[in-house]
Design a protein around this motif. Structure first.
Motif, PDB file in Angstrom:
ATOM      1  N   VAL A  42       0.840  -1.196   0.000  1.00  0.00           N
ATOM      2  CA  VAL A  42       0.000   0.000   0.000  1.00  0.00           C
ATOM      3  C   VAL A  42       0.882   1.255   0.000  1.00  0.00           C
ATOM      4  CG1 VAL A  42      -1.850   1.208   1.220  1.00  0.00           C
ATOM      5  CG2 VAL A  42      -1.717  -1.272   1.333  1.00  0.00           C
ATOM      6  N   PRO A  43       0.714   2.135  -0.976  1.00  0.00           N
ATOM      7  CA  PRO A  43       1.545   3.347  -1.039  1.00  0.00           C
ATOM      8  C   PRO A  43       1.045   4.440  -0.084  1.00  0.00           C
ATOM      9  CG  PRO A  43       0.072   3.286  -2.904  1.00  0.00           C
ATOM     10  CD  PRO A  43      -0.150   2.009  -2.133  1.00  0.00           C
ATOM     11  N   ILE A  44       1.316   4.258   1.213  1.00  0.00           N
ATOM     12  CA  ILE A  44       0.891   5.216   2.228  1.00  0.00           C
ATOM     13  C   ILE A  44       2.128   5.848   2.855  1.00  0.00           C
ATOM     14  CG2 ILE A  44      -0.227   5.479   4.474  1.00  0.00           C
ATOM     15  CD1 ILE A  44      -2.026   3.142   3.752  1.00  0.00           C
ATOM     16  N   VAL A  45       2.052   7.143   3.117  1.00  0.00           N
ATOM     17  CA  VAL A  45       3.123   7.837   3.821  1.00  0.00           C
ATOM     18  C   VAL A  45       2.551   8.329   5.138  1.00  0.00           C
ATOM     19  CG1 VAL A  45       4.702   9.785   3.790  1.00  0.00           C
ATOM     20  CG2 VAL A  45       4.224   8.544   1.675  1.00  0.00           C
ATOM     21  N   TYR A  46       3.102   7.850   6.234  1.00  0.00           N
ATOM     22  CA  TYR A  46       2.677   8.300   7.552  1.00  0.00           C
ATOM     23  C   TYR A  46       3.503   9.524   7.931  1.00  0.00           C
ATOM     24  CZ  TYR A  46       0.223   3.876   8.186  1.00  0.00           C
ATOM     25  OH  TYR A  46      -0.623   2.812   8.056  1.00  0.00           O
ATOM     26  N   GLU A  47       2.834  10.573   8.378  1.00  0.00           N
ATOM     27  CA  GLU A  47       3.550  11.764   8.816  1.00  0.00           C
ATOM     28  C   GLU A  47       3.928  11.613  10.278  1.00  0.00           C
ATOM     29  OE1 GLU A  47       2.218  15.485   6.343  1.00  0.00           O
ATOM     30  OE2 GLU A  47       0.530  14.640   7.449  1.00  0.00           O
ATOM     31  N   THR A  48       5.055  12.222  10.650  1.00  0.00           N
ATOM     32  CA  THR A  48       5.552  12.180  12.011  1.00  0.00           C
ATOM     33  C   THR A  48       5.317  13.529  12.666  1.00  0.00           C
ATOM     34  OG1 THR A  48       7.267  10.633  11.314  1.00  0.00           O
ATOM     35  CG2 THR A  48       7.580  11.701  13.413  1.00  0.00           C
ATOM     36  N   CYS A  49       4.781  13.526  13.872  1.00  0.00           N
ATOM     37  CA  CYS A  49       4.507  14.754  14.611  1.00  0.00           C
ATOM     38  C   CYS A  49       5.831  15.439  14.951  1.00  0.00           C
ATOM     39  CB  CYS A  49       3.723  14.439  15.876  1.00  0.00           C
ATOM     40  SG  CYS A  49       3.287  15.897  16.837  1.00  0.00           S
ATOM     41  N   VAL A  50       5.936  16.727  14.673  1.00  0.00           N
ATOM     42  CA  VAL A  50       7.161  17.473  14.915  1.00  0.00           C
ATOM     43  C   VAL A  50       7.036  18.428  16.106  1.00  0.00           C
ATOM     44  CG1 VAL A  50       7.932  17.325  12.526  1.00  0.00           C
ATOM     45  CG2 VAL A  50       6.543  19.263  13.244  1.00  0.00           C
ATOM     46  N   CYS A  51       6.069  18.185  16.967  1.00  0.00           N
ATOM     47  CA  CYS A  51       5.855  19.031  18.137  1.00  0.00           C
ATOM     48  C   CYS A  51       7.112  19.027  19.012  1.00  0.00           C
ATOM     49  CB  CYS A  51       4.646  18.540  18.933  1.00  0.00           C
ATOM     50  SG  CYS A  51       4.264  19.572  20.370  1.00  0.00           S
ATOM     51  N   SER A  52       7.406  20.160  19.630  1.00  0.00           N
ATOM     52  CA  SER A  52       8.601  20.261  20.467  1.00  0.00           C
ATOM     53  C   SER A  52       8.481  19.459  21.760  1.00  0.00           C
ATOM     54  CB  SER A  52       8.884  21.723  20.792  1.00  0.00           C
ATOM     55  OG  SER A  52       7.808  22.285  21.522  1.00  0.00           O
ATOM     56  N   CYS A  53       7.302  18.904  22.063  1.00  0.00           N
ATOM     57  CA  CYS A  53       7.167  18.075  23.268  1.00  0.00           C
ATOM     58  C   CYS A  53       7.817  16.709  23.072  1.00  0.00           C
ATOM     59  CB  CYS A  53       5.702  17.914  23.671  1.00  0.00           C
ATOM     60  SG  CYS A  53       4.747  16.798  22.628  1.00  0.00           S
ATOM     61  N   HIS A  54       8.074  16.308  21.836  1.00  0.00           N
ATOM     62  CA  HIS A  54       8.725  15.034  21.544  1.00  0.00           C
ATOM     63  C   HIS A  54      10.222  15.276  21.412  1.00  0.00           C
ATOM     64  CE1 HIS A  54       4.737  13.564  20.711  1.00  0.00           C
ATOM     65  NE2 HIS A  54       4.586  14.428  19.729  1.00  0.00           N
ATOM     66  N   PRO A  55      11.044  14.430  22.021  1.00  0.00           N
ATOM     67  CA  PRO A  55      12.487  14.602  21.837  1.00  0.00           C
ATOM     68  C   PRO A  55      12.871  14.302  20.392  1.00  0.00           C
ATOM     69  CG  PRO A  55      12.026  12.608  23.099  1.00  0.00           C
ATOM     70  CD  PRO A  55      10.716  13.313  22.889  1.00  0.00           C
ATOM     71  N   SER A  56      13.737  15.123  19.842  1.00  0.00           N
ATOM     72  CA  SER A  56      14.208  14.865  18.482  1.00  0.00           C
ATOM     73  C   SER A  56      15.189  13.708  18.524  1.00  0.00           C
ATOM     74  CB  SER A  56      14.894  16.106  17.907  1.00  0.00           C
ATOM     75  OG  SER A  56      16.085  16.377  18.617  1.00  0.00           O
ATOM     76  N   GLU A  57      15.611  13.218  17.363  1.00  0.00           N
ATOM     77  CA  GLU A  57      16.550  12.105  17.322  1.00  0.00           C
ATOM     78  C   GLU A  57      17.864  12.482  17.992  1.00  0.00           C
ATOM     79  OE1 GLU A  57      16.993  10.548  13.410  1.00  0.00           O
ATOM     80  OE2 GLU A  57      14.849  10.274  13.142  1.00  0.00           O
ATOM     81  N   ALA A  58      18.317  13.728  17.839  1.00  0.00           N
ATOM     82  CA  ALA A  58      19.552  14.179  18.459  1.00  0.00           C
ATOM     83  C   ALA A  58      19.394  14.240  19.977  1.00  0.00           C
ATOM     84  CB  ALA A  58      19.944  15.549  17.921  1.00  0.00           C
ATOM     85  N   GLN A  59      18.250  14.707  20.448  1.00  0.00           N
ATOM     86  CA  GLN A  59      18.002  14.795  21.880  1.00  0.00           C
ATOM     87  C   GLN A  59      17.852  13.409  22.482  1.00  0.00           C
ATOM     88  OE1 GLN A  59      14.514  17.223  21.712  1.00  0.00           O
ATOM     89  NE2 GLN A  59      15.637  19.100  22.147  1.00  0.00           N
ATOM     90  N   ALA A  60      17.224  12.497  21.758  1.00  0.00           N
ATOM     91  CA  ALA A  60      16.991  11.154  22.259  1.00  0.00           C
ATOM     92  C   ALA A  60      18.301  10.375  22.418  1.00  0.00           C
ATOM     93  CB  ALA A  60      16.044  10.394  21.336  1.00  0.00           C
TER      94      ALA A  60
END
Length: 69
Positions: A42-60
């Motif tokens: 299935v050609p679906i693209v899930y979007e990722t929430c970019v809210c600042s409440c989530h740690p970014s990959e660098a922060q994680a």
């Protein structure tokens, strides 16, 4: 110029995605902070929430977690 005669915009503008939970302030309920793989058939693209409440990959990976306030 009337709407009927305006030229269509050809370039799409990227808009950051915020989940509904983060938009209304219920950040703890947001389940869209991590990337999801779409089913192979299935050609679906899930979007990722970019809210600042989530740690970014660098922060994680060792930095401080983000907060939203």
């Amino acid at each position: 110029m009337s709407i009927r005669h305006q030229q269509p915009i050809s370039a799409a503008v990227a808009v950051p995605y915020y989940s509904m939970a983060c938009r209304v302030g219920t950040h703890a309920k947001c389940e869209e902070a991590e990337r999801k793989a779409s089913p192979a058939a299935v050609p679906i693209v899930y979007e990722t929430c970019v809210c600042s409440c989530h740690p970014s990959e660098a922060q994680a990976s060792g930095g401080e977690g983000g907060t939203h306030g």
